[in-house]
Design a protein around this motif. Structure first.
Motif, PDB file in Angstrom:
ATOM      1  N   SER A 273      60.604  -7.556 -38.784  1.00  0.00           N
ATOM      2  CA  SER A 273      61.802  -7.881 -39.563  1.00  0.00           C
ATOM      3  C   SER A 273      61.489  -7.928 -41.051  1.00  0.00           C
ATOM      4  O   SER A 273      62.316  -7.503 -41.878  1.00  0.00           O
ATOM      5  N   TYR A 277      63.602  -5.848 -43.807  1.00  0.00           N
ATOM      6  CA  TYR A 277      64.276  -6.445 -44.962  1.00  0.00           C
ATOM      7  C   TYR A 277      63.768  -5.836 -46.267  1.00  0.00           C
ATOM      8  O   TYR A 277      64.549  -5.557 -47.178  1.00  0.00           O
ATOM      9  N   VAL A 287      72.778 -10.639 -43.236  1.00  0.00           N
ATOM     10  CA  VAL A 287      73.137 -10.045 -41.942  1.00  0.00           C
ATOM     11  C   VAL A 287      74.373 -10.736 -41.373  1.00  0.00           C
ATOM     12  O   VAL A 287      74.483 -11.969 -41.397  1.00  0.00           O
ATOM     13  N   VAL A 290      73.936  -9.972 -35.008  1.00  0.00           N
ATOM     14  CA  VAL A 290      72.595  -9.691 -34.492  1.00  0.00           C
ATOM     15  C   VAL A 290      72.655  -9.516 -32.978  1.00  0.00           C
ATOM     16  O   VAL A 290      73.299 -10.307 -32.278  1.00  0.00           O
ATOM     17  N   LEU A 374      76.584  -5.435 -42.023  1.00  0.00           N
ATOM     18  CA  LEU A 374      75.154  -5.315 -41.759  1.00  0.00           C
ATOM     19  C   LEU A 374      74.852  -5.917 -40.394  1.00  0.00           C
ATOM     20  O   LEU A 374      75.234  -7.062 -40.112  1.00  0.00           O
ATOM     21  N   LEU A 376      71.787  -6.394 -37.288  1.00  0.00           N
ATOM     22  CA  LEU A 376      70.347  -6.378 -37.020  1.00  0.00           C
ATOM     23  C   LEU A 376      70.090  -6.360 -35.519  1.00  0.00           C
ATOM     24  O   LEU A 376      70.720  -7.099 -34.761  1.00  0.00           O
ATOM     25  N   LEU A 390      67.943  -2.174 -38.614  1.00  0.00           N
ATOM     26  CA  LEU A 390      69.067  -2.639 -39.403  1.00  0.00           C
ATOM     27  C   LEU A 390      70.065  -1.496 -39.539  1.00  0.00           C
ATOM     28  O   LEU A 390      69.719  -0.389 -39.957  1.00  0.00           O
ATOM     29  N   GLU A 392      73.885  -0.342 -41.154  1.00  0.00           N
ATOM     30  CA  GLU A 392      74.856  -0.711 -42.166  1.00  0.00           C
ATOM     31  C   GLU A 392      76.093   0.169 -42.065  1.00  0.00           C
ATOM     32  O   GLU A 392      75.997   1.341 -41.689  1.00  0.00           O
TER      33      GLU A 392
END
Length: 396
Positions: A273, A277, A287, A290, A374, A376, A390, A392
């Protein structure tokens, strides 16, 4: 230079209990066709396929792909334990990002049998042998208890020992998972449960009860990924872009820390992660939604902290405040997660991809996280591999 990679099509069939599913090749073909239909492209445009499964013979991937078509493209079979589906996606993304190809299919499926996971081969060393030896030295090992439950139950015990949280905190994650799955027509367990029901279900490995352990599941899911140029040329929906992705494997802390949380991948998740990032130039606070690997409630709790969703030692308050669900800081596992949607090993990573793609497109219906831009994904396999991705939303 790397090309931007977009997810232009996803597909997932309803997950089922073992014995209630179609054969693996039929499930796989169905999911692949759904993804192609969602992308609105013909299979003839796909240049490579990466196909993941854990329990199956060699070239099972071809058997599933051949149900879609016989175009002669490379088909690569992938097995990375429970991170198999996201590993197939990782390979597909790399192929497109490198510029070698423009359109790739990632597919995952699993036809499972009832009961806990077991090794297949008894005449050779287990790839989890070092993990089992480390666990046994730390807390003992009971061959009569499901192996995975001892790993993740041990992680829960180590978290409790350090932070003093109530064991019932883990059970609250199951309650949340079922509430989310009740809105997901593709989930295997859609009936809600109360905290008392979770705690009263049979003990598997203290503090984990049966309703805190994901079930063996059959199913399939797929994604079509392509370059931005390919999407433009063919008029495809390019709203979902893979902004960053990382895969990690075990490091020295896995076996040298005397901490079962690290033995089950907490540091792999933290490292993956952090890379994501950094690559995307964002932080976990950015975020919106998730999908993480909640094979057991314990893993969801420790993963909150590994992904930076809440500071170290604060996961209990994060849960009690409802910051892990709708109306809170970040919605975790809107699909119901592995606990309630199900966990067909090879399909899980791509089912997570499908859910997050639907969320970013605004197509998640009752599960929709409003304004999500966003998303994750975290997918973990003991032995070990961790893939963090990730996504978007780009454009309008």
């Amino acid at each position: 230079m790397t090309q931007a990679v977009h997810v232009v099509g996803v597909g997932m069939i309803p997950f089922t209990k073992p014995g209630a599913s179609e054969a693996y090749d039929v499930m796989g073909s169905r999911a692949a066709k759904l993804a192609l239909d969602d992308a609105r492209i013909d299979y003839a445009l796909v240049q490579q396929a990466y196909v993941g499964y854990v329990f199956g013979d060699s070239t099972a991937g071809q058997a599933a792909i051949y149900g879609v078509g016989l175009s002669g493209i490379p088909v690569v079979n992938v097995n990375n334990n429970c991170a198999t589906g996201s590993t197939a996606l990782w390979l597909a993304r790399q192929a497109v990002a490198s510029g070698m190809v423009d359109c790739v299919l990632a597919l995952g499926f699993e036809q499972m049998v009832p009961g806990p996971l077991k090794g297949v081969w008894a005449d050779r060393p287990s790839p989890l042998g070092r993990f089992i030896d480390t666990l046994e030295a730390h807390q003992g090992f009971d061959p009569a208890v499901p192996r995975a439950a001892q790993f993740f139950g041990g992680a829960a015990r180590d978290y409790i020992a350090e932070h003093g949280i109530a064991p019932s905190t883990f059970a609250r994650i199951s309650v949340k998972a079922r509430q989310h799955a009740a809105r997901n027509p593709l989930a295997v367990f859609r009936q809600t449960v109360t905290l008392d029901e979770v705690l009263a279900s049979p003990s598997v490995f203290d503090p984990l009860t049966r309703l805190q352990c994901c079930p063996p599941t059959c199913g399939a899911a797929a994604a079509v990924v392509c370059s931005a140029d390919f999407a433009r040329r063919h008029g495809l929906d390019g709203r979902v872009r893979i902004a960053a992705q990382a895969m990690t494997t075990d490091g020295p802390s896995t076996f040298g820390s005397n901490d079962v949380r690290k033995l089950v991948g907490a540091d792999m998740a933290r490292a993956a992660s952090a890379k994501v990032y950094a690559e995307a130039g964002i932080g976990p606070e950015d975020v919106d939604v998730v999908e993480l690997h909640d094979c057991f409630t314990a893993n969801e709790l420790i993963t909150y902290e590994s992904l930076g969703l809440t500071p170290e030692g604060t996961a209990e308050q994060f849960i009690l405040d409802g910051d892990n669900t709708y109306g809170g800081r970040v919605v975790t596992n809107p699909s119901g997660g592995l606990l309630s949607k199900g966990h067909p090993l090879g399909a899980t990573g791509l089912a997570q991809c499908a859910e997050l793609t639907w969320q970013l497109r605004g197509q998640a219906q009752q599960r929709q996280v409003e304004g999500a831009r966003l998303a994750l994904q975290h997918n973990l396999g003991l032995g070990g591999a961790c893939v963090v991705t990730l996504y978007e939303k780009v454009g309008a």
